[in-house]
Design an enzyme around this catalytic site. Structure first.
Site, PDB file in Angstrom:
ATOM      1  N   VAL A  16      44.973  42.305  38.545  1.00 37.98           N
ATOM      2  CA  VAL A  16      44.086  42.163  37.393  1.00 37.98           C
ATOM      3  C   VAL A  16      44.176  43.456  36.599  1.00 37.98           C
ATOM      4  O   VAL A  16      44.482  44.517  37.142  1.00 37.98           O
ATOM      5  CB  VAL A  16      42.625  41.867  37.812  1.00 37.98           C
ATOM      6  CG1 VAL A  16      42.497  40.481  38.392  1.00 37.98           C
ATOM      7  CG2 VAL A  16      42.123  42.904  38.795  1.00 37.98           C
ATOM      8  N   SER A  17      43.910  43.380  35.309  1.00 40.51           N
ATOM      9  CA  SER A  17      44.164  44.523  34.432  1.00 40.51           C
ATOM     10  C   SER A  17      43.144  45.631  34.542  1.00 40.51           C
ATOM     11  O   SER A  17      43.423  46.774  34.187  1.00 40.51           O
ATOM     12  CB  SER A  17      44.251  44.048  32.975  1.00 40.51           C
ATOM     13  OG  SER A  17      45.345  43.167  32.820  1.00 40.51           O
ATOM     14  N   SER A  18      41.940  45.320  35.029  1.00 44.70           N
ATOM     15  CA  SER A  18      40.902  46.346  35.120  1.00 44.70           C
ATOM     16  C   SER A  18      39.926  45.999  36.224  1.00 44.70           C
ATOM     17  O   SER A  18      39.910  44.870  36.732  1.00 44.70           O
ATOM     18  CB  SER A  18      40.147  46.488  33.789  1.00 44.70           C
ATOM     19  OG  SER A  18      39.399  45.309  33.524  1.00 44.70           O
ATOM     20  N   GLN A  21      37.605  42.918  35.894  1.00 42.52           N
ATOM     21  CA  GLN A  21      38.127  41.565  35.990  1.00 42.52           C
ATOM     22  C   GLN A  21      38.067  41.090  37.434  1.00 42.52           C
ATOM     23  O   GLN A  21      38.149  41.878  38.373  1.00 42.52           O
ATOM     24  CB  GLN A  21      39.562  41.496  35.472  1.00 42.52           C
ATOM     25  CG  GLN A  21      39.670  41.695  33.961  1.00 42.52           C
ATOM     26  CD  GLN A  21      41.090  41.484  33.462  1.00 42.52           C
ATOM     27  OE1 GLN A  21      42.048  41.656  34.193  1.00 42.52           O
ATOM     28  NE2 GLN A  21      41.204  41.127  32.206  1.00 42.52           N
TER      29      GLN A  21
END
Length: 206
Positions: A16-18, A21
């Protein structure tokens, strides 16, 4: 569907990007395949390149005949040329298999003949290009949003959810009682109180 791989081990990769998330959906699908949690590797970082702690760990563990499952090609990565190169390295150099759950054509266990390989290569290149294009568009929108905010005099400080590099690895060491709070804070180059705050906050999210 539970998968038994007689040739090698089964691994799952989640990205996941961050930290804000949620990786639950990806995890659920991998677990439903019968992949054990110990063999699922999770990165909470950008897909701009493959310099990711957990990805590099599973990459080192992969051997010929093993299978790596990912939810979608953009969870694997978002850099066109690097996706192609990583795919080639895992499948050709190591000899592992890759399965992209959202795209049945991207399953290197199937279509070993010339036509099947050609179709896989074409689909991979198209989806890799789309993933990178989407990433570039996201960055462009972010730049435009920042520019508009600055023009309005909005102060843009450090995002609340940005964590020190390798935070999750060090947090895991602390949770396993391999290091103390002070040692963890020193590794992260933050104060002990800051480490305690981030630790409590992230543990609530997990």
């Amino acid at each position: 569907m539970v998968i038994n791989n007689l040739k090698g081990k089964i691994y799952g990769y989640v990205r996941v990007s961050s930290v804000c998330q949620n990786e639950a959906r990806q995890l659920q699908e991998l677990r439903q395949l019968g992949i054990e949690d110990d063999n699922i590797f999770i990165d909470k970082t950008s897909g701009k390149d493959f310099n990711r702690t957990q990805y590099q760990k599973v990459k080192k563990m992969l051997q010929k005949g093993d299978v790596l499952f990912v939810k979608s090609i953009d969870r694997f990565g978002r850099n066109y040329s690097e996706i192609i190169e990583e795919w080639r390295y895992l499948t050709k150099v190591i000899g592992a298999e890759i399965v992209v759950l959202d795209m049945p054509l991207l399953d290197t266990r199937k279509g070993k003949d010339l036509l099947g390989t050609l179709i896989t290569d074409i689909v991979l290149q198209v989806l890799s290009y789309v993933a990178e294009t989407e990433r570039n568009e996201i960055h462009q929108r972010q730049k435009e949003g920042i520019a508009i905010a600055k023009s309005r005099g909005v102060h843009l400080g450090r995002p609340e959810n940005v964590l020190p590099e390798s935070f999750y690895d060090i947090l895991n060491e602390f949770n396993l009682k391999q290091i103390t709070r002070k040692q963890a804070a020193l590794k992260l180059k933050i104060s002990v109180s800051s480490f305690d705050y981030l630790r409590r906050k992230m543990n609530k999210k997990l």
